[in-house]
Design a protein around this motif. Structure first.
Motif, PDB file in Angstrom:
ATOM      1  N   THR A 172      48.731 -38.511 -63.703  1.00 51.60           N
ATOM      2  CA  THR A 172      47.957 -38.985 -64.859  1.00 51.60           C
ATOM      3  C   THR A 172      47.500 -37.852 -65.775  1.00 51.60           C
ATOM      4  OG1 THR A 172      45.967 -38.947 -63.473  1.00 51.60           O
ATOM      5  CG2 THR A 172      47.128 -41.053 -63.676  1.00 51.60           C
ATOM      6  N   HIS A 173      47.212 -36.680 -65.219  1.00 53.06           N
ATOM      7  CA  HIS A 173      46.615 -35.590 -65.993  1.00 53.06           C
ATOM      8  C   HIS A 173      47.612 -34.443 -66.135  1.00 53.06           C
ATOM      9  CE1 HIS A 173      43.135 -37.969 -64.940  1.00 53.06           C
ATOM     10  NE2 HIS A 173      42.401 -37.283 -65.776  1.00 53.06           N
ATOM     11  N   GLY A 174      48.079 -34.227 -67.376  1.00 51.80           N
ATOM     12  CA  GLY A 174      49.165 -33.284 -67.604  1.00 51.80           C
ATOM     13  C   GLY A 174      48.750 -31.878 -67.965  1.00 51.80           C
ATOM     14  N   HIS A 175      47.482 -31.649 -68.246  1.00 49.79           N
ATOM     15  CA  HIS A 175      47.016 -30.292 -68.547  1.00 49.79           C
ATOM     16  C   HIS A 175      46.987 -29.496 -67.242  1.00 49.79           C
ATOM     17  CE1 HIS A 175      44.391 -26.973 -69.667  1.00 49.79           C
ATOM     18  NE2 HIS A 175      44.507 -27.333 -70.936  1.00 49.79           N
ATOM     19  N   PRO A 176      47.470 -28.249 -67.249  1.00 47.12           N
ATOM     20  CA  PRO A 176      47.509 -27.474 -65.998  1.00 47.12           C
ATOM     21  C   PRO A 176      46.174 -27.410 -65.263  1.00 47.12           C
ATOM     22  CG  PRO A 176      48.803 -26.362 -67.672  1.00 47.12           C
ATOM     23  CD  PRO A 176      48.134 -27.525 -68.355  1.00 47.12           C
ATOM     24  N   THR A 177      45.079 -27.246 -65.990  1.00 45.94           N
ATOM     25  CA  THR A 177      43.788 -27.187 -65.319  1.00 45.94           C
ATOM     26  C   THR A 177      43.458 -28.511 -64.637  1.00 45.94           C
ATOM     27  OG1 THR A 177      42.966 -25.543 -66.878  1.00 45.94           O
ATOM     28  CG2 THR A 177      41.315 -26.759 -65.621  1.00 45.94           C
ATOM     29  N   GLY A 178      43.858 -29.623 -65.247  1.00 45.93           N
ATOM     30  CA  GLY A 178      43.590 -30.934 -64.678  1.00 45.93           C
ATOM     31  C   GLY A 178      44.229 -31.129 -63.322  1.00 45.93           C
ATOM     32  N   TYR A 179      45.448 -30.592 -63.146  1.00 47.12           N
ATOM     33  CA  TYR A 179      46.088 -30.782 -61.841  1.00 47.12           C
ATOM     34  C   TYR A 179      45.915 -29.592 -60.900  1.00 47.12           C
ATOM     35  CZ  TYR A 179      50.207 -28.777 -64.398  1.00 47.12           C
ATOM     36  OH  TYR A 179      51.061 -28.015 -65.163  1.00 47.12           O
ATOM     37  N   ILE A 180      45.754 -28.388 -61.419  1.00 45.96           N
ATOM     38  CA  ILE A 180      45.540 -27.236 -60.529  1.00 45.96           C
ATOM     39  C   ILE A 180      44.191 -27.346 -59.828  1.00 45.96           C
ATOM     40  CG2 ILE A 180      45.111 -24.736 -60.510  1.00 45.96           C
ATOM     41  CD1 ILE A 180      47.362 -24.494 -62.590  1.00 45.96           C
TER      42      ILE A 180
END
Length: 350
Positions: A172-180
């Motif tokens: 759902t969350h494509g920003h690197p910070t969102g998934y890291i």
């Protein structure tokens, strides 16, 4: 259960936009016990709903592996999120609607889960379109992945806990910070199950992240949480310092902030209750930060640390307990439990 308690405590203050509103409604100490939200005491929000469906996806990925000799846990978890989407009155793209696994399993049949509890727009939009929001680093990815840390503890798959946490949030969350940040949180939970302290668990995760360019925001926020916990400043002041994106709106709306606030509250907590109260008494995403702190403290301290005053009124307390035990049953000691017919009916391998 720890995450659900923190979520339920924070729910009534999530959308209060000033600290004075919190104090006026709940007194000089802020919210200290369950208050009415969604028409009842101890109500869970979308944070716990999605955490439950993550746990279901983890279990069903194991069942698929046992049944067919292969499984992609990320994809099985994605199907669990599509089932959650249906409970919210929405649906995935047409190509998924005929899949036999879209409406089965015991979680889908729990009436209380078919209730809107402030679902995140990023989660809804991404699952409706089957496209992650490339700009979103909201906390909706990180707050739901703790069960992946527990799945890793069972050694059921060879998947990296960090990678599966990351991949599950990236649905759902494509920003690197969102998934890291989500990968980091799953790994923190895993390290706690191995007996590491909260501080050591965070430091081990930082060692993994330090050379990843896209991890800079997550690394900075985690390092700040560790440092502020040592400085001993008042919690309210420290949480403001962790709210970097838009302090005027409070903290925790973004993934790295929610993780940092939850970690900070857990680090300085004198008890489970103390930790979740610290985590929710701010003008940010209180249910998510309460959930993250509760998940960390619940893993670290065990269920004996969660008082009956929290569990007695907790919505779906029995169902969450069953789900937690079922996830634990995948450990090497208890795999036999997952071979029963009733277990297979609850968690079909599709």
């Amino acid at each position: 259960l720890g995450g659900a308690v923190g979520d339920a405590l924070g729910a009534p203050v999530e959308f209060l936009i000033t600290k004075s509103e919190i104090l006026a409604q709940f007194g000089p100490g802020g919210i200290q016990e369950y208050a009415h939200s969604f028409g009842r005491l101890g109500a869970i929000t979308d944070d716990t709903q999605m955490t439950m469906f993550t746990a279901e996806g983890c279990i069903r990925s194991y069942m698929r592996y046992r049944d067919r000799g292969l499984s992609n846990p990320r994809d099985v978890i994605a199907w669990a999120y599509r089932r959650w989407l249906l409970t919210q009155g929405s649906s995935p793209p047409d190509e998924f609607k005929g899949w036999v696994g879209l409406r089965n399993g015991w979680l889908f049949d729990i009436p209380e889960l078919h209730s809107l509890r402030g679902p995140g727009l990023t989660c809804l939009g991404a699952l409706e379109s089957d496209q992650a929001d490339e700009e979103s680093k909201g906390c909706g990815g990180v707050m739901r992945v703790a069960p992946i840390g527990l799945l890793g503890a069972t050694k059921t798959f060879n998947n990296s806990v960090y990678e599966l946490g990351l991949e599950s949030a990236a649905i759902t969350h494509g920003h690197p910070t969102g998934y890291i940040a989500a990968g980091a949180f799953a790994e923190i939970i895993f390290e706690l199950t191995n007996g590491s302290s909260i501080e050591d668990s965070c430091n081990k995760v930082l060692t993994r992240l330090i050379d990843i360019p896209d991890a800079r925001e997550t690394v900075s926020s985690l390092e700040s949480a560790l440092q502020l916990a040592k400085e001993g400043a008042p919690p309210e002041e420290s949480i403001k310092r962790l709210s970097l994106v838009d302090p005027s709106k409070g903290g925790g709306w973004c993934a790295e902030e929610a993780l940092a606030i939850g970690v900070f509250a857990a680090l300085i907590a004198k008890s489970f209750s103390d930790g979740i109260r610290i985590a929710v008494n701010h003008i940010g995403d209180s249910d998510s930060t309460g959930s993250i702190a509760g998940q960390i403290l619940g893993t670290n301290l065990g269920i004996q640390a969660i008082g009956s005053e929290w569990l007695g009124e907790l919505e779906l307390r029995d169902e969450i307990d069953v789900l937690a035990h079922d996830l634990y049953s995948l450990s090497n000691e208890f795999k036999g439990a997952a071979r029963s017919r009733s277990f297979e009916k609850k968690y079909p391998p599709n």
